[in-house]
Design an enzyme around this catalytic site. Structure first.
Site, PDB file in Angstrom:
ATOM      1  N   HIS A   1      -8.620  67.044  85.489  1.00 14.10           N
ATOM      2  CA  HIS A   1      -7.739  65.872  85.358  1.00 14.10           C
ATOM      3  C   HIS A   1      -6.397  66.104  86.045  1.00 14.10           C
ATOM      4  O   HIS A   1      -5.454  65.356  85.833  1.00 14.10           O
ATOM      5  CB  HIS A   1      -7.537  65.501  83.888  1.00 14.10           C
TER       6      HIS A   1
ATOM      7  N   GLY B   1     -11.597  71.480  71.578  1.00 13.74           N
ATOM      8  CA  GLY B   1     -10.437  70.596  71.481  1.00 13.74           C
ATOM      9  C   GLY B   1     -10.507  69.348  72.329  1.00 13.74           C
ATOM     10  O   GLY B   1      -9.488  68.899  72.861  1.00 13.74           O
TER      11      GLY B   1
ATOM     12  N   ARG C   1       6.872  64.308  79.971  1.00 10.14           N
ATOM     13  CA  ARG C   1       5.723  65.136  79.544  1.00 10.14           C
ATOM     14  C   ARG C   1       5.730  66.492  80.254  1.00 10.14           C
ATOM     15  O   ARG C   1       5.386  67.512  79.668  1.00 10.14           O
ATOM     16  CB  ARG C   1       4.414  64.393  79.827  1.00 10.14           C
TER      17      ARG C   1
ATOM     18  N   ASN D   1     -13.610  72.325  67.211  1.00  9.59           N
ATOM     19  CA  ASN D   1     -12.694  71.190  67.031  1.00  9.59           C
ATOM     20  C   ASN D   1     -12.296  71.177  65.561  1.00  9.59           C
ATOM     21  O   ASN D   1     -13.057  71.619  64.706  1.00  9.59           O
ATOM     22  CB  ASN D   1     -13.419  69.873  67.413  1.00  9.59           C
TER      23      ASN D   1
ATOM     24  N   CYS E   1       4.450  62.509 104.688  1.00 11.57           N
ATOM     25  CA  CYS E   1       4.759  61.223 105.338  1.00 11.57           C
ATOM     26  C   CYS E   1       6.075  60.610 104.859  1.00 11.57           C
ATOM     27  O   CYS E   1       6.528  59.609 105.416  1.00 11.57           O
ATOM     28  CB  CYS E   1       3.613  60.229 105.134  1.00 11.57           C
TER      29      CYS E   1
ATOM     30  N   ASN F   1      -6.952  69.603  80.556  1.00 12.95           N
ATOM     31  CA  ASN F   1      -5.516  69.633  80.312  1.00 12.95           C
ATOM     32  C   ASN F   1      -4.744  69.701  81.620  1.00 12.95           C
ATOM     33  O   ASN F   1      -5.127  70.407  82.545  1.00 12.95           O
ATOM     34  CB  ASN F   1      -5.155  70.821  79.421  1.00 12.95           C
TER      35      ASN F   1
HETATM   36  P1  NAD Z   1      -7.704  63.831  72.963  1.00 22.22           P
HETATM   37  O1  NAD Z   1      -6.240  63.719  72.735  1.00 22.22           O
HETATM   38  O2  NAD Z   1      -8.485  62.590  73.154  1.00 22.22           O
HETATM   39  O3  NAD Z   1      -8.412  64.634  71.756  1.00 22.22           O
HETATM   40  C1  NAD Z   1      -7.979  65.874  71.327  1.00 22.22           C
HETATM   41  C2  NAD Z   1      -9.089  66.542  70.504  1.00 22.22           C
HETATM   42  O4  NAD Z   1      -8.611  67.817  70.068  1.00 22.22           O
HETATM   43  C3  NAD Z   1      -9.497  65.785  69.250  1.00 22.22           C
HETATM   44  O5  NAD Z   1     -10.914  65.752  69.143  1.00 22.22           O
HETATM   45  C4  NAD Z   1      -8.890  66.608  68.097  1.00 22.22           C
HETATM   46  O6  NAD Z   1      -9.664  66.541  66.914  1.00 22.22           O
HETATM   47  C5  NAD Z   1      -8.908  67.989  68.689  1.00 22.22           C
HETATM   48  N1  NAD Z   1      -7.899  68.907  68.183  1.00 22.22           N
HETATM   49  C6  NAD Z   1      -6.607  68.640  67.834  1.00 22.22           C
HETATM   50  N2  NAD Z   1      -5.977  69.777  67.471  1.00 22.22           N
HETATM   51  C7  NAD Z   1      -6.885  70.787  67.602  1.00 22.22           C
HETATM   52  C8  NAD Z   1      -6.833  72.186  67.401  1.00 22.22           C
HETATM   53  N3  NAD Z   1      -5.723  72.788  66.978  1.00 22.22           N
HETATM   54  N4  NAD Z   1      -7.954  72.924  67.635  1.00 22.22           N
HETATM   55  C9  NAD Z   1      -9.104  72.339  68.058  1.00 22.22           C
HETATM   56  N5  NAD Z   1      -9.210  70.995  68.273  1.00 22.22           N
HETATM   57  C10 NAD Z   1      -8.114  70.235  68.040  1.00 22.22           C
HETATM   58  O7  NAD Z   1      -7.833  64.848  74.172  1.00 22.22           O
HETATM   59  P2  NAD Z   1      -8.894  64.977  75.303  1.00 22.22           P
HETATM   60  O8  NAD Z   1     -10.277  64.858  74.745  1.00 22.22           O
HETATM   61  O9  NAD Z   1      -8.538  66.210  76.028  1.00 22.22           O
HETATM   62  O10 NAD Z   1      -8.680  63.716  76.288  1.00 22.22           O
HETATM   63  C11 NAD Z   1      -7.477  63.085  76.597  1.00 22.22           C
HETATM   64  C12 NAD Z   1      -7.030  63.262  78.051  1.00 22.22           C
HETATM   65  O11 NAD Z   1      -5.630  63.152  78.098  1.00 22.22           O
HETATM   66  C13 NAD Z   1      -7.270  64.629  78.601  1.00 22.22           C
HETATM   67  O12 NAD Z   1      -8.408  64.607  79.354  1.00 22.22           O
HETATM   68  C14 NAD Z   1      -6.055  65.007  79.427  1.00 22.22           C
HETATM   69  O13 NAD Z   1      -6.213  64.706  80.782  1.00 22.22           O
HETATM   70  C15 NAD Z   1      -4.983  64.164  78.859  1.00 22.22           C
HETATM   71  N6  NAD Z   1      -4.064  64.961  78.004  1.00 22.22           N
HETATM   72  C16 NAD Z   1      -3.724  66.239  78.356  1.00 22.22           C
HETATM   73  C17 NAD Z   1      -2.874  66.968  77.542  1.00 22.22           C
HETATM   74  C18 NAD Z   1      -2.515  68.386  77.953  1.00 22.22           C
HETATM   75  O14 NAD Z   1      -2.561  68.691  79.137  1.00 22.22           O
HETATM   76  N7  NAD Z   1      -2.180  69.252  77.010  1.00 22.22           N
HETATM   77  C19 NAD Z   1      -2.378  66.422  76.363  1.00 22.22           C
HETATM   78  C20 NAD Z   1      -2.743  65.104  76.045  1.00 22.22           C
HETATM   79  C21 NAD Z   1      -3.603  64.386  76.865  1.00 22.22           C
END
Ligand code: NAD
Length: 237
Positions: free
Chosen positions: A104, A178, A61, A204, A139, A88
């Protein structure tokens, strides 16, 4: 003085940079003959059981994140005077020039798996021998990714728990973009801002629970909606 703007971003903001959210099929990872959902692998329990398999998923990742580039949403937010809170872990806000509160964690960083200290360390650029290189510099014990796993709790020193709550309670405008409303602190942030009477804007591509409490709902990709808000085409309040 301008009203404080707080922005909360989730995986959807980085989707257009090519980083999968946790909802699509691309999020799965195979260990042996079994496919794991991210919510099973991103746990302390999985790391305890199979640390090097979990590390292999994180290194994969991390490589995806490092190949990706900030998109128009990250770049626009870097120009907006605001407090930026992100779920993110991909580092794209940082690379776009923002200094986000990464609630996170950050996939490019590691820390001691045995909690010998609170320090957070940049990971080596190139990793050729994970078992030798993914070590706590203090450590010498095993290191772990600096991320908040699903079976762990938020705190202030590593994950800005109190800072995020304070910013939310003081916000006049909260832009949520998002995120699927499935994690705890984001819920608290939105609830505190609603209670404080803030204008809450939910961006979103899909309906989600934040839309139910938002003052304004924008169903559009973040890379379109956020630059428009920042440019003043869509006034935040
Ligand atoms: P999620 O994957 O649960 O949800 C993503 C959300 O983004 C959805 O509601 C979807 O409808 C929306 N979405 C998708 N494409 C979009 C766009 N182009 N514009 C606007 N909205 C859009 O993600 P989450 O709620 O962030 O929670 C999952 C956890 O997993 C995060 O808190 C994070 O820690 C981790 N994560 C991080 C990453 C990253 O760093 N990029 C990626 C995946 C998961």
């Amino acid at each position: 003085m301008d009203a404080p703007i707080v922005v909360l971003t989730g995986a959807g903001v980085s989707a257009e940079s090519g980083i999968p959210t946790f909802r699509g099929k691309e999020g799965y990872w195979t260990v042996g003959s079994r496919e794991y959902h991210p919510q099973e692998l991103a746990t302390h329990a999985a790391f305890t059981r199979m640390p090097w398999d979990v590390w292999a998923w994180y290194l994969h990742r991390r490589a995806v994140c490092r190949r990706a580039e900030p998109n128009a949403a990250h770049k626009a937010l870097a120009r907006l005077p605001c407090d930026l809170i992100t779920q993110n872990v991909d580092g794209l806000h940082r690379r776009a020039g923002s200094r986000p509160y990464a609630i996170h964690g950050d996939i490019d960083h590691m820390r001691c798996a045995n909690d010998c200290c609170l320090d957070i360390f940049a990971m080596p650029e190139e990793i050729t021998d994970p078992k030798a290189e993914l070590r706590c510099p203090r450590c010498g014990g095993m290191a772990r990714p600096h991320v908040l796993w699903f079976d762990e709790s938020y705190d202030e020193p590593r994950f800005f728990l109190e800072t995020s709550r304070r910013l939310a309670a003081q916000a006049r405008t909260l832009i949520v973009a998002g995120t699927s409303a499935q994690t705890n602190l984001p819920w608290q942030i939105v609830t505190l801002a609603v209670r404080a009477g803030a204008t809450v804007i939910d961006i979103n591509i899909e309906d989600n629970p934040f839309g139910d409490v938002a003052t304004r709902v924008i169903r559009a990709p973040a890379a379109e909606a956020i630059p428009a808000i920042v440019a003043g085409h869509l006034q935040p309040d």
